[in-house]
Design a protein around this motif. Structure first.
Motif, mmCIF file in Angstrom:
data_model
loop_
_atom_site.group_PDB
_atom_site.id
_atom_site.type_symbol
_atom_site.label_atom_id
_atom_site.label_comp_id
_atom_site.label_asym_id
_atom_site.label_seq_id
_atom_site.Cartn_x
_atom_site.Cartn_y
_atom_site.Cartn_z
ATOM 1 N N GLU A 84 18.397 46.666 1.393
ATOM 2 C CA GLU A 84 19.078 46.185 0.603
ATOM 3 C C GLU A 84 18.818 45.932 -0.734
ATOM 4 O O GLU A 84 19.893 45.686 -1.972
ATOM 5 C CB GLU A 84 19.906 45.125 0.930
ATOM 6 C CG GLU A 84 21.506 45.246 0.275
ATOM 7 C CD GLU A 84 22.560 46.309 0.223
ATOM 8 O OE1 GLU A 84 23.452 46.346 -0.532
ATOM 9 O OE2 GLU A 84 22.239 46.687 0.700
ATOM 10 N N ILE A 141 25.157 41.460 1.839
ATOM 11 C CA ILE A 141 25.351 40.579 2.813
ATOM 12 C C ILE A 141 24.855 39.754 1.622
ATOM 13 O O ILE A 141 24.259 39.646 0.087
ATOM 14 C CB ILE A 141 23.570 40.777 3.424
ATOM 15 C CG1 ILE A 141 24.007 40.226 4.076
ATOM 16 C CG2 ILE A 141 22.400 41.360 2.390
ATOM 17 C CD1 ILE A 141 22.559 39.917 5.215
ATOM 18 N N GLU A 185 30.447 54.664 4.246
ATOM 19 C CA GLU A 185 29.061 53.451 5.272
ATOM 20 C C GLU A 185 30.133 51.980 4.644
ATOM 21 O O GLU A 185 30.667 52.452 4.646
ATOM 22 C CB GLU A 185 28.230 53.495 3.900
ATOM 23 C CG GLU A 185 27.402 54.568 3.484
ATOM 24 C CD GLU A 185 25.775 54.116 2.713
ATOM 25 O OE1 GLU A 185 26.416 53.573 1.271
ATOM 26 O OE2 GLU A 185 25.464 55.040 2.250
ATOM 27 N N LEU A 201 26.800 44.710 5.883
ATOM 28 C CA LEU A 201 25.228 44.360 6.806
ATOM 29 C C LEU A 201 26.184 43.530 8.118
ATOM 30 O O LEU A 201 26.566 42.547 7.858
ATOM 31 C CB LEU A 201 23.702 43.513 6.060
ATOM 32 C CG LEU A 201 23.474 45.098 5.491
ATOM 33 C CD1 LEU A 201 21.697 44.685 5.148
ATOM 34 C CD2 LEU A 201 23.778 46.902 5.322
ATOM 35 N N ALA A 202 25.585 43.941 9.292
ATOM 36 C CA ALA A 202 25.960 43.597 10.670
ATOM 37 C C ALA A 202 25.348 42.132 9.929
ATOM 38 O O ALA A 202 23.499 42.247 9.565
ATOM 39 C CB ALA A 202 25.634 44.071 11.727
ATOM 40 N N GLU A 244 16.616 46.337 7.466
ATOM 41 C CA GLU A 244 17.572 47.108 6.578
ATOM 42 C C GLU A 244 17.986 45.872 5.411
ATOM 43 O O GLU A 244 18.203 46.230 4.251
ATOM 44 C CB GLU A 244 18.809 46.587 7.249
ATOM 45 C CG GLU A 244 18.758 48.263 8.293
ATOM 46 C CD GLU A 244 19.479 47.316 9.626
ATOM 47 O OE1 GLU A 244 20.745 48.181 9.570
ATOM 48 O OE2 GLU A 244 19.800 46.505 10.503
ATOM 49 N N ASN A 278 23.473 41.159 12.470
ATOM 50 C CA ASN A 278 22.313 41.039 13.323
ATOM 51 C C ASN A 278 20.878 41.991 12.365
ATOM 52 O O ASN A 278 20.516 42.739 13.896
ATOM 53 C CB ASN A 278 22.312 41.357 14.735
ATOM 54 C CG ASN A 278 23.766 42.639 15.266
ATOM 55 O OD1 ASN A 278 24.463 42.860 14.299
ATOM 56 N ND2 ASN A 278 23.480 42.550 16.293
ATOM 57 N N CYS A 279 21.470 42.513 11.035
ATOM 58 C CA CYS A 279 20.662 43.490 11.186
ATOM 59 C C CYS A 279 19.128 43.418 10.702
ATOM 60 O O CYS A 279 18.673 42.075 10.725
ATOM 61 C CB CYS A 279 21.097 43.995 9.330
ATOM 62 S SG CYS A 279 20.989 42.491 8.431
ATOM 63 N N SER A 280 18.801 44.510 10.922
ATOM 64 C CA SER A 280 16.745 44.434 11.175
ATOM 65 C C SER A 280 16.807 43.574 9.683
ATOM 66 O O SER A 280 17.551 43.929 8.563
ATOM 67 C CB SER A 280 16.197 45.497 11.022
ATOM 68 O OG SER A 280 16.050 46.082 10.545
#
Length: 310
Positions: free
Chosen positions: A20, A44, A4, A8-9, A16, A11-13
């Protein structure tokens, strides 16, 4: 084994992020889910979540963890009592600033050092924003010049021995927050670009003319002399004792942000401070050039003075 991503990106939702928050809470399993605890193991940063949802409390509430927020538990001196007054919050953040020797206190600083049990997100909401809170406390980072922003960035860069992440500007030894950089330059990326531009600027820095003094009836003033170009008196950068910001960065970067004598660096050794110094002393005709400068730690540089090995 399941692989994994460690973060987190950007632009994650929202879903998400909520997942987390719940994951981290299940691992920490405390009565309150604080900034510091969350940032220890989360994928994040809590400040990113605050910006996305408006406040840390709101993010917890949306995640079904409103009871894990400090909001609503405001107390005086960590005991049950009346609502914390704005004056007390201002006095508290000013005290923290004195303790840490900082001119600007971040939300993480407040969370970590405050003796008043109140979430910094709640404080920001109380005053309209964290910046407004800083202004109310007389801790306004807008008084810093661009050069001071660059000096601070170089200090943090040197401490880590690499280009710092935005979040590291809120940590020691930084004194200007990442939010201040974003506000001043438009974004953290633009702040880095401005820093690079500043570092390159000194390469083409013109010589400084020395204008002689002219005696007038009103006193002494500096005027530009009307002489031939061949007779101009100038000071070249290499003939100045002071080492400009750009040259310091180039020396530190060339030496890998480590002491050339002992090999230690602030990134690996606690208490180490790096200095850029002349190899051949300036007082003995040593030049302020990249070739005649070196990086040394505070221990190796102590007592050097004007010692010069022939």
């Amino acid at each position: 084994m399941k692989f994994e991503l460690s973060r987190l990106a950007i632009n994650c939702s929202n879903e998400e992020i909520i997942a987390e928050i719940r994951r981290v809470d299940s691992l920490i399993n405390k009565k309150c889910l604080s900034y510091d605890d969350f940032n220890q193991i989360a994928k994040i940063h809590a400040n990113t979540i605050k910006k996305r949802f408006g406040s840390w409390h709101r993010a917890l509430a949306i995640s079904g963890l409103e009871h894990k927020s400090l909001k609503g538990r405001e107390t005086k001196n960590r005991g049950h009592g009346p609502r914390v007054a704005n004056e007390q919050l201002i006095a508290e953040v000013q005290k923290i600033a004195r303790q840490l020797g900082k001119e600007v206190i971040t939300m993480d600083d407040f969370q970590r050092h405050s003796t008043v049990l109140i979430d910094p997100g709640t404080v920001a909401l109380r005053f309209g924003s964290w910046t407004s809170f800083m202004k109310a406390a007389g801790l306004n980072y807008h008084r810093f010049s661009n050069e001071e922003y660059f000096e601070n960035l170089l200090k943090v860069w040197t401490h880590h021995g690499r280009q710092p992440f935005a979040r590291e500007m809120d940590q020691d030894p930084g004194t200007i927050s990442k939010g201040a950089y974003s506000y001043r330059f438009g974004s953290w990326r633009k702040a880095l670009e401005a820093f690079v531009e500043r570092m390159n600027k000194d390469e083409a820095e013109p010589s400084v003319d020395l204008a002689p003094e002219k005696i007038t009836e009103s006193g002494t003033s500096k005027v530009a002399p009307k002489i031939e170009k061949s007779e101009e008196k100038t000071i070249k950068p290499e003939d100045r004792r002071g080492i400009n910001l750009s040259l310091r960065y180039k020396v530190l970067n060339r030496d890998n942000f480590k002491c050339v004598r002992c090999g230690r660096s602030p990134a690996t050794c606690l208490g180490i401070v790096l200095h850029v110094d002349h190899k051949d002393p300036f007082s003995k005709t040593g030049k302020t050039t990249l070739e005649n400068l070196e990086t040394k730690c505070n221990d190796c540089n102590i007592g050097k003075g004007n010692r010069h090995v022939e």
